[in-house]
Design a protein around this motif. Structure first.
Motif, PDB file in Angstrom:
ATOM      1  N   PRO A 125       0.869  -1.379   0.183  1.00  0.00           N
ATOM      2  CA  PRO A 125       0.028  -0.168   0.079  1.00  0.00           C
ATOM      3  C   PRO A 125       0.989   1.253  -0.034  1.00  0.00           C
ATOM      4  O   PRO A 125       0.594   2.376  -0.624  1.00  0.00           O
ATOM      5  N   LEU A 126       2.121   1.256   0.615  1.00  0.00           N
ATOM      6  CA  LEU A 126       3.024   2.518   0.555  1.00  0.00           C
ATOM      7  C   LEU A 126       3.470   2.769  -0.769  1.00  0.00           C
ATOM      8  O   LEU A 126       3.532   3.951  -1.171  1.00  0.00           O
ATOM      9  N   ILE A 127       3.791   1.562  -1.554  1.00  0.00           N
ATOM     10  CA  ILE A 127       4.275   1.773  -2.794  1.00  0.00           C
ATOM     11  C   ILE A 127       2.859   2.280  -3.737  1.00  0.00           C
ATOM     12  O   ILE A 127       3.107   3.389  -4.699  1.00  0.00           O
ATOM     13  N   ARG A 128       1.924   1.756  -3.492  1.00  0.00           N
ATOM     14  CA  ARG A 128       0.562   2.069  -4.394  1.00  0.00           C
ATOM     15  C   ARG A 128       0.270   3.738  -4.077  1.00  0.00           C
ATOM     16  O   ARG A 128       0.111   4.614  -5.108  1.00  0.00           O
ATOM     17  N   PHE A 129       0.597   4.157  -2.684  1.00  0.00           N
ATOM     18  CA  PHE A 129       0.432   5.597  -2.413  1.00  0.00           C
ATOM     19  C   PHE A 129       1.220   6.538  -2.987  1.00  0.00           C
ATOM     20  O   PHE A 129       1.191   7.553  -3.452  1.00  0.00           O
ATOM     21  N   GLY A 130       2.569   6.029  -3.117  1.00  0.00           N
ATOM     22  CA  GLY A 130       3.689   6.702  -3.633  1.00  0.00           C
ATOM     23  C   GLY A 130       3.318   7.112  -4.933  1.00  0.00           C
ATOM     24  O   GLY A 130       3.746   8.020  -5.512  1.00  0.00           O
ATOM     25  N   ARG A 131       3.049   6.001  -5.720  1.00  0.00           N
ATOM     26  CA  ARG A 131       2.694   6.256  -7.100  1.00  0.00           C
ATOM     27  C   ARG A 131       1.689   7.362  -7.472  1.00  0.00           C
ATOM     28  O   ARG A 131       1.653   8.036  -8.418  1.00  0.00           O
ATOM     29  N   TRP A 132       0.533   6.843  -6.720  1.00  0.00           N
ATOM     30  CA  TRP A 132      -0.729   7.921  -6.877  1.00  0.00           C
ATOM     31  C   TRP A 132      -0.173   9.356  -6.536  1.00  0.00           C
ATOM     32  O   TRP A 132      -0.857  10.429  -7.171  1.00  0.00           O
ATOM     33  N   ALA A 133       0.707   9.553  -5.406  1.00  0.00           N
ATOM     34  CA  ALA A 133       0.925  10.804  -5.027  1.00  0.00           C
ATOM     35  C   ALA A 133       1.955  11.400  -6.182  1.00  0.00           C
ATOM     36  O   ALA A 133       1.947  12.504  -6.632  1.00  0.00           O
ATOM     37  N   ALA A 134       2.831  10.693  -6.522  1.00  0.00           N
ATOM     38  CA  ALA A 134       3.681  11.344  -7.769  1.00  0.00           C
ATOM     39  C   ALA A 134       2.826  11.654  -8.932  1.00  0.00           C
ATOM     40  O   ALA A 134       3.151  12.764  -9.688  1.00  0.00           O
ATOM     41  N   LEU A 135       1.792  10.808  -9.261  1.00  0.00           N
ATOM     42  CA  LEU A 135       0.918  11.184 -10.258  1.00  0.00           C
ATOM     43  C   LEU A 135       0.019  12.609 -10.060  1.00  0.00           C
ATOM     44  O   LEU A 135       0.287  13.660 -10.895  1.00  0.00           O
ATOM     45  N   GLY A 136      -0.304  12.675  -8.923  1.00  0.00           N
ATOM     46  CA  GLY A 136      -1.055  13.939  -8.500  1.00  0.00           C
ATOM     47  C   GLY A 136       0.038  15.111  -8.449  1.00  0.00           C
ATOM     48  O   GLY A 136      -0.426  16.027  -9.000  1.00  0.00           O
ATOM     49  N   LEU A 137       1.125  14.993  -7.900  1.00  0.00           N
ATOM     50  CA  LEU A 137       2.036  16.111  -7.902  1.00  0.00           C
ATOM     51  C   LEU A 137       2.482  16.401  -9.390  1.00  0.00           C
ATOM     52  O   LEU A 137       2.632  17.664  -9.868  1.00  0.00           O
TER      53      LEU A 137
END
Length: 105
Positions: A20-32
């Motif tokens: 879940p941490l990796i998934r969150f990191g990916r979505w956060a990078a996409l949002g940024l």
């Protein structure tokens, strides 16, 4: 009754469980990335708006200068025509109907 599997069927393996941490990191990078892109788009739009405004001002100034040159050339052409036809200046202006060319602005 079960049908046999088609020989061209693609058999995929089970998906890998992603943290879940990796998934969150990916979505956060996409949002940024989306936010950064929106910010850059506004900056570039403002920059190009300034350039377009400057080019417009330059084109308006050039058009005014061209109009002035065209009027000067028309004046010179009329003077030459009056000289060739041998008509006095004031009479030629009235005859040719070019009072607006010689009106002071």
């Amino acid at each position: 009754m079960s049908y046999p599997r088609h020989p061209n069927a693609v058999v995929l393996p089970q998906p890998i469980a992603v943290s879940p941490l990796i998934r969150f990191g990916r979505w956060a990078a996409l949002g940024l990335g989306v936010l950064w892109g929106a910010y850059r788009l506004t900056v570039i739009r403002e920059y190009h708006a300034d350039i377009r405004e400057w080019e417009h001002e330059k084109a308006v100034a050039k058009a005014a200068e061209d109009a002035k040159k065209k009027k000067w050339l028309a004046k010179d052409e009329m003077r030459y025509l009056m000289k060739v036809v041998n008509i006095p200046f004031e009479e030629g202006v009235a005859q040719f109907g070019v009072e607006d060319l010689y009106r002071e602005e």
